[in-house]
Design a protein around this motif. Structure first.
Motif, PDB file in Angstrom:
ATOM      1  N   ILE A  57      11.503  -7.913 -29.083  1.00 33.78           N
ATOM      2  CA  ILE A  57      10.085  -7.556 -29.217  1.00 33.78           C
ATOM      3  C   ILE A  57       9.655  -7.643 -30.677  1.00 33.78           C
ATOM      4  O   ILE A  57       8.595  -8.204 -31.006  1.00 33.78           O
ATOM      5  CB  ILE A  57       9.823  -6.138 -28.661  1.00 33.78           C
ATOM      6  CG1 ILE A  57       9.964  -6.126 -27.141  1.00 33.78           C
ATOM      7  CG2 ILE A  57       8.429  -5.649 -29.064  1.00 33.78           C
ATOM      8  CD1 ILE A  57       9.830  -4.753 -26.517  1.00 33.78           C
ATOM      9  N   LYS A 110      -0.465  -1.815 -25.530  1.00 31.15           N
ATOM     10  CA  LYS A 110       0.660  -1.953 -24.598  1.00 31.15           C
ATOM     11  C   LYS A 110       1.058  -0.638 -23.922  1.00 31.15           C
ATOM     12  O   LYS A 110       1.340  -0.634 -22.718  1.00 31.15           O
ATOM     13  CB  LYS A 110       1.862  -2.587 -25.313  1.00 31.15           C
ATOM     14  CG  LYS A 110       2.833  -3.294 -24.371  1.00 31.15           C
ATOM     15  CD  LYS A 110       3.658  -4.290 -25.115  1.00 31.15           C
ATOM     16  CE  LYS A 110       4.728  -4.955 -24.281  1.00 31.15           C
ATOM     17  NZ  LYS A 110       4.361  -5.341 -22.945  1.00 31.15           N
ATOM     18  N   TYR A 118      16.665  -6.131 -26.257  1.00 29.71           N
ATOM     19  CA  TYR A 118      15.274  -6.349 -25.852  1.00 29.71           C
ATOM     20  C   TYR A 118      14.320  -5.807 -26.916  1.00 29.71           C
ATOM     21  O   TYR A 118      13.314  -6.444 -27.249  1.00 29.71           O
ATOM     22  CB  TYR A 118      15.018  -5.684 -24.499  1.00 29.71           C
ATOM     23  CG  TYR A 118      13.654  -5.952 -23.927  1.00 29.71           C
ATOM     24  CD1 TYR A 118      13.380  -7.154 -23.269  1.00 29.71           C
ATOM     25  CD2 TYR A 118      12.637  -5.016 -24.041  1.00 29.71           C
ATOM     26  CE1 TYR A 118      12.127  -7.404 -22.746  1.00 29.71           C
ATOM     27  CE2 TYR A 118      11.376  -5.260 -23.518  1.00 29.71           C
ATOM     28  CZ  TYR A 118      11.128  -6.452 -22.872  1.00 29.71           C
ATOM     29  OH  TYR A 118       9.883  -6.706 -22.360  1.00 29.71           O
ATOM     30  N   LEU A 125      -1.015 -12.809 -23.455  1.00 26.54           N
ATOM     31  CA  LEU A 125      -0.336 -12.241 -22.294  1.00 26.54           C
ATOM     32  C   LEU A 125      -1.057 -12.676 -21.032  1.00 26.54           C
ATOM     33  O   LEU A 125      -2.283 -12.556 -20.945  1.00 26.54           O
ATOM     34  CB  LEU A 125      -0.281 -10.710 -22.389  1.00 26.54           C
ATOM     35  CG  LEU A 125       0.573  -9.961 -21.356  1.00 26.54           C
ATOM     36  CD1 LEU A 125       1.157  -8.687 -21.963  1.00 26.54           C
ATOM     37  CD2 LEU A 125      -0.259  -9.591 -20.120  1.00 26.54           C
ATOM     38  N   ILE A 157       0.767  -3.405 -14.935  1.00 29.91           N
ATOM     39  CA  ILE A 157       0.136  -4.538 -15.597  1.00 29.91           C
ATOM     40  C   ILE A 157      -1.041  -5.084 -14.786  1.00 29.91           C
ATOM     41  O   ILE A 157      -2.046  -5.522 -15.346  1.00 29.91           O
ATOM     42  CB  ILE A 157       1.183  -5.641 -15.878  1.00 29.91           C
ATOM     43  CG1 ILE A 157       0.570  -6.804 -16.653  1.00 29.91           C
ATOM     44  CG2 ILE A 157       1.830  -6.130 -14.593  1.00 29.91           C
ATOM     45  CD1 ILE A 157       0.140  -6.460 -18.053  1.00 29.91           C
ATOM     46  N   TYR A 197       5.434  -3.961 -13.117  1.00 31.56           N
ATOM     47  CA  TYR A 197       6.632  -4.677 -13.525  1.00 31.56           C
ATOM     48  C   TYR A 197       7.296  -3.884 -14.640  1.00 31.56           C
ATOM     49  O   TYR A 197       6.756  -2.893 -15.127  1.00 31.56           O
ATOM     50  CB  TYR A 197       6.334  -6.116 -13.929  1.00 31.56           C
ATOM     51  CG  TYR A 197       5.635  -6.369 -15.260  1.00 31.56           C
ATOM     52  CD1 TYR A 197       5.033  -5.363 -16.005  1.00 31.56           C
ATOM     53  CD2 TYR A 197       5.579  -7.664 -15.774  1.00 31.56           C
ATOM     54  CE1 TYR A 197       4.407  -5.641 -17.218  1.00 31.56           C
ATOM     55  CE2 TYR A 197       4.947  -7.945 -16.984  1.00 31.56           C
ATOM     56  CZ  TYR A 197       4.371  -6.920 -17.695  1.00 31.56           C
ATOM     57  OH  TYR A 197       3.752  -7.191 -18.892  1.00 31.56           O
ATOM     58  N   GLY A 198       8.505  -4.312 -15.015  1.00 31.03           N
ATOM     59  CA  GLY A 198       9.171  -3.685 -16.150  1.00 31.03           C
ATOM     60  C   GLY A 198       9.512  -2.230 -15.968  1.00 31.03           C
ATOM     61  O   GLY A 198       9.620  -1.488 -16.937  1.00 31.03           O
ATOM     62  N   ASP A 226       5.409 -11.140 -22.695  1.00 28.97           N
ATOM     63  CA  ASP A 226       6.572 -10.501 -22.080  1.00 28.97           C
ATOM     64  C   ASP A 226       7.609 -11.515 -21.639  1.00 28.97           C
ATOM     65  O   ASP A 226       8.822 -11.276 -21.756  1.00 28.97           O
ATOM     66  CB  ASP A 226       6.139  -9.622 -20.908  1.00 28.97           C
ATOM     67  CG  ASP A 226       5.409  -8.374 -21.365  1.00 28.97           C
ATOM     68  OD1 ASP A 226       5.664  -7.923 -22.491  1.00 28.97           O
ATOM     69  OD2 ASP A 226       4.569  -7.853 -20.611  1.00 28.97           O
ATOM     70  N   ALA A 244      -0.372 -12.323 -16.721  1.00 31.04           N
ATOM     71  CA  ALA A 244       0.445 -11.816 -15.621  1.00 31.04           C
ATOM     72  C   ALA A 244      -0.260 -12.101 -14.309  1.00 31.04           C
ATOM     73  O   ALA A 244      -1.482 -11.946 -14.208  1.00 31.04           O
ATOM     74  CB  ALA A 244       0.691 -10.319 -15.771  1.00 31.04           C
ATOM     75  N   ALA A 299       5.355 -12.892 -15.043  1.00 31.40           N
ATOM     76  CA  ALA A 299       4.966 -12.798 -16.450  1.00 31.40           C
ATOM     77  C   ALA A 299       4.993 -14.194 -17.049  1.00 31.40           C
ATOM     78  O   ALA A 299       5.988 -14.917 -16.909  1.00 31.40           O
ATOM     79  CB  ALA A 299       5.918 -11.870 -17.200  1.00 31.40           C
ATOM     80  N   VAL A 337       9.396 -12.699 -24.790  1.00 31.30           N
ATOM     81  CA  VAL A 337      10.367 -11.693 -25.246  1.00 31.30           C
ATOM     82  C   VAL A 337      11.631 -11.751 -24.391  1.00 31.30           C
ATOM     83  O   VAL A 337      12.750 -11.710 -24.915  1.00 31.30           O
ATOM     84  CB  VAL A 337       9.737 -10.286 -25.213  1.00 31.30           C
ATOM     85  CG1 VAL A 337      10.810  -9.203 -25.377  1.00 31.30           C
ATOM     86  CG2 VAL A 337       8.688 -10.139 -26.299  1.00 31.30           C
ATOM     87  N   ASN A 338      11.462 -11.838 -23.069  1.00 30.78           N
ATOM     88  CA  ASN A 338      12.635 -11.941 -22.187  1.00 30.78           C
ATOM     89  C   ASN A 338      13.470 -13.173 -22.523  1.00 30.78           C
ATOM     90  O   ASN A 338      14.704 -13.113 -22.552  1.00 30.78           O
ATOM     91  CB  ASN A 338      12.184 -12.006 -20.723  1.00 30.78           C
ATOM     92  CG  ASN A 338      12.127 -10.644 -20.069  1.00 30.78           C
ATOM     93  OD1 ASN A 338      13.041  -9.850 -20.207  1.00 30.78           O
ATOM     94  ND2 ASN A 338      11.041 -10.377 -19.372  1.00 30.78           N
TER      95      ASN A 338
END
Length: 304
Positions: A178, A248, A174, A205, A220, A214-215, A155, A207, A151, A158-159
């Motif tokens: 966001i 999303k 988390y 975004l 994705i 993922y996640g 994302d 990826a 990512a 945000v992480n």
């Protein structure tokens, strides 16, 4: 594929008791027993941190481990993969984390006990099959491997925000990250080179997938295949907050790629650059852009 001499050595096991918020902790003795049923010595590796886990895996491989098994989620798998990528040591992931994308995308059962039995059977029969990994190299030459998805957009941001926050604890941190980053959402300028062909684009975004998800099951890169020698790149362009919130949820089905502001690419080598982005690979904090990512065919042998 028939296994080679490595399969005669002991089975090294990396277990993360905190994975999946500890809900599978009580299963560990039974999982170890299942692996021992392959008739090989089983050695549980000691590790008190992610860095220790990675180092323990590297030491086990250097000391002649016949196989490496990771009990945990994608983060645990990610640490193990650093030690065995590009080697002949076969690997078995037992999904016991919050996100188990790599294990599930490569065909292992979701139930940890069933996965342990599959791995034990492969060990007994000397069976493994090869899958690709992604190798990334940072601007300073640092090399890292990943199995699922990198990512490098919203994302990842945000992480990074969530990891800097001290409050609240658990998943709510988390969620709050966001909200904060949605309020700050803006397209960033990316330079993308796909097999040497340059693309300049604005995106929120990005990826890069070796596997689709993922996640914890978000598709994705829905068409990514870890056996095709290629990386799938999915880019959401100049998307505003409202559109991102609306699109999303579609990622769980992989239908977001049909949105007109989402573009998909496929390449063997991906060079990715943008200012101020720290990437997350397999959900783990990784290299700061720019990075060069290459699909490495058959870099990992799976016990299946």
């Amino acid at each position: 594929m028939t296994a080679d001499d490595h399969l005669s050595g002991p089975v090294a096991v990396l277990a993360n008791p905190a994975a999946g918020r500890g809900r599978h902790r009580a299963l560990l003795p039974g999982l170890l027993d299942a692996l021992a049923g392959a008739g090989r010595p089983v050695r549980l590796l000691a590790a008190s941190s992610p860095a220790d886990a990675e180092a323990a895996c590297r030491t086990a491989v250097a000391d002649g481990a016949g196989a490496l098994v990771a009990i945990g989620g994608d983060g645990t798998v990610h640490r193990a993969v650093q030690a065995i990528a590009g080697t002949d040591v076969p690997f078995g992931p037992i999904p016991a984390g919050t996100g188990n994308d790599f294990a599930l995308d490569t065909g292992f059962p979701a139930d940890p006990r069933e996965a342990a039995n599959v791995i034990a059977s492969a060990l007994r029969e000397g069976r493994s099959r090869s899958v690709d990994l992604a190798r990334m190299v940072g601007a300073d030459g640092t090399e890292r491997w990943y199995g699922a998805v990198l990512a490098a957009g919203f994302d990842a941001i945000v992480n990074e925000r969530a990891n800097r926050m001290r409050w609240p604890r658990g998943p709510r941190r988390y969620d709050l990250a966001i909200v904060v980053e949605l309020a700050r959402l803006r397209p960033r300028r990316y330079t993308l080179r796909l097999d040497g062909v340059p693309h300049e684009l604005d995106a929120v975004l990005v990826a890069v997938g070796n596997c689709p998800t993922y996640g914890g099951g978000m598709r994705i890169c829905p068409d990514a295949d870890p056996t095709d020698g290629l990386l799938d790149v999915v880019v959401a362009g100049r998307v505003n907050r409202r559109t991102l919130v609306r699109v999303k949820p579609r990622i769980y089905q992989g239908t977001h790629v049909s949105h007109p502001l989402v573009t998909s690419y496929r390449a063997r080598t991906v060079e990715l650059a943008a200012d101020g982005i720290t990437t997350y690979a397999d959900g783990e904090r990784s290299l700061t852009l720019p990075v060069t990512i290459s699909a490495v065919p058959g870099a990992l042998r799976l016990l299946r």
